[in-house]
Enzyme design. Structure first.
Site, PDB file in Angstrom:
ATOM      1  N   GLU A 116      71.499 -26.591 -44.544  1.00  0.00           N
ATOM      2  CA  GLU A 116      72.053 -25.190 -45.915  1.00  0.00           C
ATOM      3  C   GLU A 116      72.053 -24.091 -46.208  1.00  0.00           C
ATOM      4  O   GLU A 116      70.195 -23.816 -46.318  1.00  0.00           O
ATOM      5  CB  GLU A 116      72.336 -26.628 -46.874  1.00  0.00           C
ATOM      6  CG  GLU A 116      72.925 -27.968 -46.362  1.00  0.00           C
ATOM      7  CD  GLU A 116      73.016 -29.224 -47.138  1.00  0.00           C
ATOM      8  OE1 GLU A 116      74.259 -29.210 -47.396  1.00  0.00           O
ATOM      9  OE2 GLU A 116      72.488 -29.183 -48.053  1.00  0.00           O
ATOM     10  N   CYS A 136      62.294 -32.235 -43.426  1.00  0.00           N
ATOM     11  CA  CYS A 136      60.504 -31.228 -43.863  1.00  0.00           C
ATOM     12  C   CYS A 136      59.966 -32.694 -43.313  1.00  0.00           C
ATOM     13  O   CYS A 136      60.826 -34.093 -43.402  1.00  0.00           O
ATOM     14  CB  CYS A 136      60.881 -32.261 -45.214  1.00  0.00           C
ATOM     15  SG  CYS A 136      59.550 -30.554 -46.680  1.00  0.00           S
ATOM     16  N   CYS A 140      57.940 -35.263 -50.245  1.00  0.00           N
ATOM     17  CA  CYS A 140      58.025 -35.487 -51.919  1.00  0.00           C
ATOM     18  C   CYS A 140      59.299 -36.086 -52.975  1.00  0.00           C
ATOM     19  O   CYS A 140      59.839 -36.092 -51.905  1.00  0.00           O
ATOM     20  CB  CYS A 140      57.990 -33.545 -52.589  1.00  0.00           C
ATOM     21  SG  CYS A 140      57.038 -32.881 -51.764  1.00  0.00           S
ATOM     22  N   CYS A 143      61.969 -35.254 -54.111  1.00  0.00           N
ATOM     23  CA  CYS A 143      63.666 -34.336 -53.657  1.00  0.00           C
ATOM     24  C   CYS A 143      63.861 -34.478 -52.430  1.00  0.00           C
ATOM     25  O   CYS A 143      63.873 -35.923 -51.637  1.00  0.00           O
ATOM     26  CB  CYS A 143      62.179 -32.708 -52.661  1.00  0.00           C
ATOM     27  SG  CYS A 143      63.042 -31.930 -51.778  1.00  0.00           S
ATOM     28  N   GLY A 193      62.990 -27.654 -46.171  1.00  0.00           N
ATOM     29  CA  GLY A 193      61.771 -27.266 -45.177  1.00  0.00           C
ATOM     30  C   GLY A 193      60.327 -26.787 -46.150  1.00  0.00           C
ATOM     31  O   GLY A 193      60.688 -25.958 -47.065  1.00  0.00           O
ATOM     32  N   GLU A 194      59.455 -27.030 -45.358  1.00  0.00           N
ATOM     33  CA  GLU A 194      58.151 -25.908 -45.421  1.00  0.00           C
ATOM     34  C   GLU A 194      58.372 -24.862 -44.855  1.00  0.00           C
ATOM     35  O   GLU A 194      57.428 -25.105 -43.192  1.00  0.00           O
ATOM     36  CB  GLU A 194      57.240 -27.220 -45.608  1.00  0.00           C
ATOM     37  CG  GLU A 194      55.812 -26.303 -45.702  1.00  0.00           C
ATOM     38  CD  GLU A 194      55.386 -25.721 -46.709  1.00  0.00           C
ATOM     39  OE1 GLU A 194      55.984 -26.210 -48.404  1.00  0.00           O
ATOM     40  OE2 GLU A 194      55.427 -24.789 -47.123  1.00  0.00           O
ATOM     41  N   SER A 225      58.451 -20.178 -50.984  1.00  0.00           N
ATOM     42  CA  SER A 225      57.913 -21.081 -51.976  1.00  0.00           C
ATOM     43  C   SER A 225      56.879 -22.242 -51.291  1.00  0.00           C
ATOM     44  O   SER A 225      57.773 -22.900 -49.793  1.00  0.00           O
ATOM     45  CB  SER A 225      59.371 -21.329 -52.408  1.00  0.00           C
ATOM     46  OG  SER A 225      58.991 -22.654 -53.361  1.00  0.00           O
ATOM     47  N   LEU A 248      53.926 -26.749 -58.172  1.00  0.00           N
ATOM     48  CA  LEU A 248      52.385 -27.678 -58.598  1.00  0.00           C
ATOM     49  C   LEU A 248      53.522 -28.806 -59.244  1.00  0.00           C
ATOM     50  O   LEU A 248      52.643 -29.999 -58.962  1.00  0.00           O
ATOM     51  CB  LEU A 248      52.339 -26.574 -59.605  1.00  0.00           C
ATOM     52  CG  LEU A 248      51.011 -26.465 -60.183  1.00  0.00           C
ATOM     53  CD1 LEU A 248      50.317 -26.546 -59.014  1.00  0.00           C
ATOM     54  CD2 LEU A 248      50.880 -25.616 -61.148  1.00  0.00           C
ATOM     55  N   HIS A 249      54.418 -28.624 -59.709  1.00  0.00           N
ATOM     56  CA  HIS A 249      54.592 -30.567 -61.245  1.00  0.00           C
ATOM     57  C   HIS A 249      53.660 -31.183 -61.179  1.00  0.00           C
ATOM     58  O   HIS A 249      54.086 -31.376 -62.483  1.00  0.00           O
ATOM     59  CB  HIS A 249      55.290 -31.009 -59.688  1.00  0.00           C
ATOM     60  CG  HIS A 249      56.754 -30.186 -58.560  1.00  0.00           C
ATOM     61  ND1 HIS A 249      57.713 -29.545 -59.405  1.00  0.00           N
ATOM     62  CD2 HIS A 249      56.773 -29.609 -57.854  1.00  0.00           C
ATOM     63  CE1 HIS A 249      58.254 -28.436 -58.751  1.00  0.00           C
ATOM     64  NE2 HIS A 249      57.674 -29.137 -57.306  1.00  0.00           N
ATOM     65  N   ASN A 324      66.758 -31.884 -61.181  1.00  0.00           N
ATOM     66  CA  ASN A 324      68.164 -32.521 -60.110  1.00  0.00           C
ATOM     67  C   ASN A 324      67.895 -33.294 -59.214  1.00  0.00           C
ATOM     68  O   ASN A 324      68.205 -33.869 -58.625  1.00  0.00           O
ATOM     69  CB  ASN A 324      68.782 -30.882 -59.043  1.00  0.00           C
ATOM     70  CG  ASN A 324      68.870 -29.447 -59.921  1.00  0.00           C
ATOM     71  OD1 ASN A 324      69.575 -29.553 -61.173  1.00  0.00           O
ATOM     72  ND2 ASN A 324      68.304 -28.825 -59.424  1.00  0.00           N
ATOM     73  N   CYS A 367      67.944 -26.798 -56.320  1.00  0.00           N
ATOM     74  CA  CYS A 367      67.030 -26.970 -55.623  1.00  0.00           C
ATOM     75  C   CYS A 367      66.659 -28.257 -55.815  1.00  0.00           C
ATOM     76  O   CYS A 367      67.137 -29.674 -56.303  1.00  0.00           O
ATOM     77  CB  CYS A 367      66.091 -26.840 -56.973  1.00  0.00           C
ATOM     78  SG  CYS A 367      65.652 -25.431 -57.304  1.00  0.00           S
TER      79      CYS A 367
HETATM   80  N1  SAH Z   1      59.244 -26.899 -49.103  1.00  0.00           N
HETATM   81  C1  SAH Z   1      58.892 -26.063 -50.249  1.00  0.00           C
HETATM   82  C2  SAH Z   1      60.416 -24.654 -50.053  1.00  0.00           C
HETATM   83  C3  SAH Z   1      61.448 -25.696 -50.365  1.00  0.00           C
HETATM   84  S1  SAH Z   1      62.055 -26.483 -51.832  1.00  0.00           S
HETATM   85  C4  SAH Z   1      58.388 -26.184 -51.307  1.00  0.00           C
HETATM   86  O1  SAH Z   1      58.338 -27.452 -51.671  1.00  0.00           O
HETATM   87  O2  SAH Z   1      58.385 -25.138 -52.329  1.00  0.00           O
HETATM   88  C5  SAH Z   1      62.462 -25.448 -53.643  1.00  0.00           C
HETATM   89  C6  SAH Z   1      61.439 -26.197 -54.138  1.00  0.00           C
HETATM   90  O3  SAH Z   1      62.461 -27.286 -54.827  1.00  0.00           O
HETATM   91  C7  SAH Z   1      60.647 -26.216 -54.669  1.00  0.00           C
HETATM   92  O4  SAH Z   1      59.903 -25.930 -56.283  1.00  0.00           O
HETATM   93  C8  SAH Z   1      60.701 -27.872 -54.443  1.00  0.00           C
HETATM   94  O5  SAH Z   1      59.562 -28.683 -55.447  1.00  0.00           O
HETATM   95  C9  SAH Z   1      61.874 -27.891 -55.858  1.00  0.00           C
HETATM   96  N2  SAH Z   1      63.296 -29.266 -55.563  1.00  0.00           N
HETATM   97  C10 SAH Z   1      62.538 -30.339 -55.298  1.00  0.00           C
HETATM   98  N3  SAH Z   1      63.644 -31.072 -55.519  1.00  0.00           N
HETATM   99  C11 SAH Z   1      64.172 -30.778 -56.186  1.00  0.00           C
HETATM  100  C12 SAH Z   1      64.580 -32.044 -57.567  1.00  0.00           C
HETATM  101  N4  SAH Z   1      65.313 -32.833 -56.779  1.00  0.00           N
HETATM  102  N5  SAH Z   1      64.966 -30.924 -58.822  1.00  0.00           N
HETATM  103  C13 SAH Z   1      64.224 -30.049 -58.912  1.00  0.00           C
HETATM  104  N6  SAH Z   1      63.605 -28.928 -58.126  1.00  0.00           N
HETATM  105  C14 SAH Z   1      62.939 -29.175 -57.337  1.00  0.00           C
HETATM  106 FE1  SF4 Z   2      59.028 -31.160 -50.941  1.00  0.00          FE
HETATM  107 FE2  SF4 Z   2      59.543 -28.653 -50.237  1.00  0.00          FE
HETATM  108 FE3  SF4 Z   2      59.437 -30.923 -48.276  1.00  0.00          FE
HETATM  109 FE4  SF4 Z   2      60.730 -30.476 -50.364  1.00  0.00          FE
HETATM  110  S1  SF4 Z   2      61.484 -29.334 -49.249  1.00  0.00           S
HETATM  111  S2  SF4 Z   2      60.187 -32.162 -49.903  1.00  0.00           S
HETATM  112  S3  SF4 Z   2      60.141 -30.180 -52.339  1.00  0.00           S
HETATM  113  S4  SF4 Z   2      58.331 -29.826 -49.136  1.00  0.00           S
END
Ligand code: SAH
Ligand code: SF4
Length: 381
Positions: A116, A136, A140, A143, A193-194, A225, A248-249, A324, A367
């Site tokens: 997407e 990915c 997390c 996510c 993805g990362e 990111s 960071l979170h 979200n 996000c």
């Molecule tokens: N993998 C990378 C980039 C993709 S995720 C990363 O983790 O940074 C992009 C951003 O969306 C990241 O900051 C992630 O922590 C955040 N994110 C993931 N799931 C989310 C959710 N359900 N609500 C809000 N932000 C979220």
């Molecule tokens: Fe974590 Fe980013 Fe992968 Fe989602 S896309 S699982 S936030 S590393």
């Protein structure tokens, strides 16, 4: 959701049979051209011409090139393509956000190879959120993408293709005049993805997107990111030179271990050290820290104070992201009042700490909501 178009593509899925020329750098194209009957002294002119047609005009067929010999164009079209990946669906949110589901080659496998890409128009800028992997590996816990196991890394051409498709759809090519709400000014590698687990392909794609002779996006307006893959962070600064965002979170290892499990491998001490040493910080830029606001998990005033303490030596901007929601997840978004208090404390401590406005939630484009549609549908059935 305002409208849903299905199978809107004028492309086909044969893309991967020949390589897409937009996945090569200028110097690689110049090398490739040595395979053809072109006088050496014309090599650099032909390279520039191709580059301009591909990245300024956005052509999809070699035959559209008007200032190169027909024979050469025929030969090039036998060996390379300029076609994009196919667009399976286009969804438009009530807030103007557009999400494209793209079908990629699956090399004959039955797994869904879809990603997407999301366009977020704002008053003063248009941001394209680009994916780097299908799925990915990192899981997390908040996510949605993390629930889809990694199918594969994207190639450079598949990453660049996301930008080309968005520009096609928005009519954002040199010479055309998109209204200002349809212009792509910023790129964020924040889709599925990362990106640092696909470093080489991402690096090459971002260098193509920021090449001054073509797509020419400013490196300041391109943000990568990462969830904190420490060994690659310095290379983002030295080899790509774009802005860095770190997800960071939490400022506490025990909480971050649960939210972002890669923290067990690269704990906060190492992550913060890598941020302090990020090469671009010497040029007065900042690192953006993303912080998802999860009710009763990481949103207390104590948490905000810990965060300020952790980041005190790093020129930082802290983006607070209201969580979200997505189906099957039990986290709740913090109350807006709490998010504002959290932000205020950090602002008073001298940090820039905006609260990100959720965009495209009605089409699951916000996000952390991205996941291949077919995987979603299959789970539902
Ligand atoms: N993998 C990378 C980039 C993709 S995720 C990363 O983790 O940074 C992009 C951003 O969306 C990241 O900051 C992630 O922590 C955040 N994110 C993931 N799931 C989310 C959710 N359900 N609500 C809000 N932000 C979220
Ligand atoms: Fe974590 Fe980013 Fe992968 Fe989602 S896309 S699982 S936030 S590393």
């Amino acid at each position: 959701m305002l409208d849903l178009q299905t199978n809107t593509s004028n492309n086909d899925n044969t893309l991967q049979k020949v390589r897409a020329l937009y996945g090569y750098s200028q110097s690689e194209i110049s090398e490739n051209l040595k395979d053809y009957d072109i006088p050496l002294k014309q090599n650099s002119m032909r390279t520039k011409q191709l580059w301009n047609w591909i990245f300024l005009k956005g052509i999809k067929e070699f035959s559209d090139i008007r200032n190169m010999p027909k024979d050469l164009l025929n030969e090039l079209s036998n060996d390379y393509t300029l076609k994009r990946n196919s667009v399976s669906t286009e969804q438009r949110s009530a807030d103007g956000t557009i999400k494209w589901l793209l079908g990629l080659s699956n090399n004959g496998l039955s797994t869904p190879n879809e990603i997407e890409t999301v366009f977020i128009p704002e008053e003063k800028r248009g941001t394209l959120c680009v994916s780097s992997q299908i799925g990915c590996t990192l899981n997390c816990s908040f996510c949605h993408t993390g629930t889809q196991k990694l199918i594969r890394n994207l190639t450079t051409e598949e990453i660049v293709s996301q930008l080309l498709i968005a520009k096609d759809r928005l009519n954002d090519w040199h010479g055309s005049e998109p209204d200002k709400l349809r212009k792509i000014t910023n790129i964020v590698m924040m889709g599925m993805g990362e990106p640092l687990y696909n470093f080489e392909a991402v690096k090459k794609a971002l260098l193509i997107m920021t090449d001054c002779d073509g797509l020419a996006l400013s490196k300041r307006r391109v943000t990568l990111s990462t969830s904190g893959i420490v060994p690659f962070m310095e290379r983002v600064g030295t080899e790509i030179g774009v802005s860095l965002a770190v997800s960071l979170h939490s400022a506490k290892d025990d909480v971050r271990d649960i939210l972002v499990p890669i923290n067990k491998k690269y704990p906060l001490k190492e992550l913060i050290k890598a941020c302090e040493n990020y090469p671009k910080l010497k040029n007065s830029s900042k690192i953006t820290f993303e912080y998802v606001m999860l009710k009763d998990i990481n949103d207390s005033i104590e948490d905000a104070k810990d965060l300020a303490k952790l980041l005190r030596n790093i020129p930082s901007k802290i983006n607070l992201i209201p969580f979200n929601p997505w189906p099957g997840n039990n986290y709740q978004c913090s109350d807006m009042e709490q998010i504002k208090k959290f932000s205020e404390l950090l602002n008073n401590d001298g940090f820039s700490c905006p609260i990100r406005k959720p965009r495209g939630q009605d089409i699951m484009a916000a996000c952390g909501q991205l996941k291949s549609e077919t995987v979603r549908l299959r789970k539902r059935n």
